[in-house]
Design an enzyme around this catalytic site. Structure first.
Site, mmCIF file in Angstrom:
data_model
loop_
_atom_site.group_PDB
_atom_site.id
_atom_site.type_symbol
_atom_site.label_atom_id
_atom_site.label_comp_id
_atom_site.label_asym_id
_atom_site.label_seq_id
_atom_site.Cartn_x
_atom_site.Cartn_y
_atom_site.Cartn_z
ATOM 1 N N GLU A 135 0.823 -1.206 0.000
ATOM 2 C CA GLU A 135 0.000 0.000 0.000
ATOM 3 C C GLU A 135 0.863 1.265 0.000
ATOM 4 O O GLU A 135 1.599 1.499 0.961
ATOM 5 C CB GLU A 135 -0.914 0.029 1.231
ATOM 6 C CG GLU A 135 -1.761 1.289 1.306
ATOM 7 C CD GLU A 135 -2.571 1.383 2.593
ATOM 8 O OE1 GLU A 135 -3.575 2.114 2.599
ATOM 9 O OE2 GLU A 135 -2.181 0.738 3.588
ATOM 10 N N GLU A 232 -12.208 2.316 5.860
ATOM 11 C CA GLU A 232 -11.090 2.714 6.721
ATOM 12 C C GLU A 232 -11.124 4.229 6.841
ATOM 13 O O GLU A 232 -10.542 4.952 6.041
ATOM 14 C CB GLU A 232 -9.746 2.249 6.140
ATOM 15 C CG GLU A 232 -8.602 2.503 7.121
ATOM 16 C CD GLU A 232 -7.226 2.267 6.526
ATOM 17 O OE1 GLU A 232 -6.496 1.422 7.051
ATOM 18 O OE2 GLU A 232 -6.896 2.946 5.543
#
Length: 258
Positions: A135, A232
């Site tokens: 990520e 998130e």
């Protein structure tokens, strides 16, 4: 139909960690992700999840308070990374987690990239049946983090050419790094194996920021994406009071799938 999971590190923080999976299930989430599940035993998490699928965990970050953010790209910390990865892989297998996010750590330069590539290849060899994701994280939220550009991540994934390694598309980080999250998605969607969503400009409930979230969900529905869409974000108020977006997207998904 799309599968939505709750990031239990950021959502439902009104209660303790092991009480959050139950609230997520009651709220209508299909699964959960837990960034750092290492403070509790696998048995504790199995009981807490109670059958709720676990979409993702991270590799151990090290001492967060002292600035550690993982070790995959940190030259000289190869053994520490590998010990941590094996711990993550064992826990992911026990809890049937669908993904492990391999944290790169604070590092820079060609030597760090070489270390990162070698560690990722090693990890893929050690756990060939486990999906791995990397990520890019924006440098304002995580100063010094090695992987801080989606094009950089794409090049590394392409060079490795390991089918088990994909890219994590976090709307928040894509927008903070490149300005236009939609263009990032268009360039890299073939490499993406996990999606995280949040709102703009404050990383609250999903929506806004010029990104067509409804369009993304429609595209995912009509395509071959089999992964999760994870919430998130930082709730603007108690988590359960800001879940209108979830109901709307799930209703749309049911309509498209019917």
């Amino acid at each position: 139909m799309l599968k939505f999971c709750a990031n239990l590190t950021m959502l439902f923080t009104e209660v303790g960690s092991l009480d959050r999976p139950g609230l997520a299930a009651q709220a209508g989430f299909d699964g959960a992700e837990v960034l750092f599940p290492y403070d509790f035993s696998a048995a504790d998490w199995e009981a807490a999840l109670n059958g709720l699928p676990l979409a993702l965990i991270n590799t151990p970050p090290g001492n967060w308070g002292e600035g550690d953010r993982g070790f995959a790209a940190v030259t000289g910390q190869e053994q520490r990374f590998r010990d941590g990865f094996l711990r993550a892989a064992e826990l992911a297998t026990r809890l049937k987690a669908g993904r492990v996010h391999v944290m790169a750590g604070v590092a820079k330069g060609p030597e760090a990239e070489q270390t990162y590539v070698e560690n990722l290849a090693w990890a893929a060899d050690q756990a060939p049946d486990l999906a791995l994701t990397i990520e890019p994280i924006n440098p304002d939220d995580m100063p010094g983090y090695f992987l801080n550009d989606f094009d950089q991540a794409a090049r590394i994934i392409d060079d490795l050419a390991r089918p088990s390694i994909g890219m994590q598309f976090d709307l928040w980080h894509a927008a903070r790094i490149h300005g236009d999250a939609g263009q990032v998605w268009a360039r890299h969607k073939a490499r993406i194996n996990h999606i995280q969503i949040a709102g703009f400009p404050a990383r609250n409930e999903p929506g806004g920021g010029g990104f067509d979230l409804t369009g993304l969900c429609s595209e995912l529905e009509s395509g071959s994406y089999a992964g999760w869409v994870s919430a998130e974000y930082r709730p603007a108020r108690a988590t359960v009071h800001g879940l209108g977006w979830l109901g709307a997207l799930k209703a749309r998904s049911r309509l498209i799938g019917s």
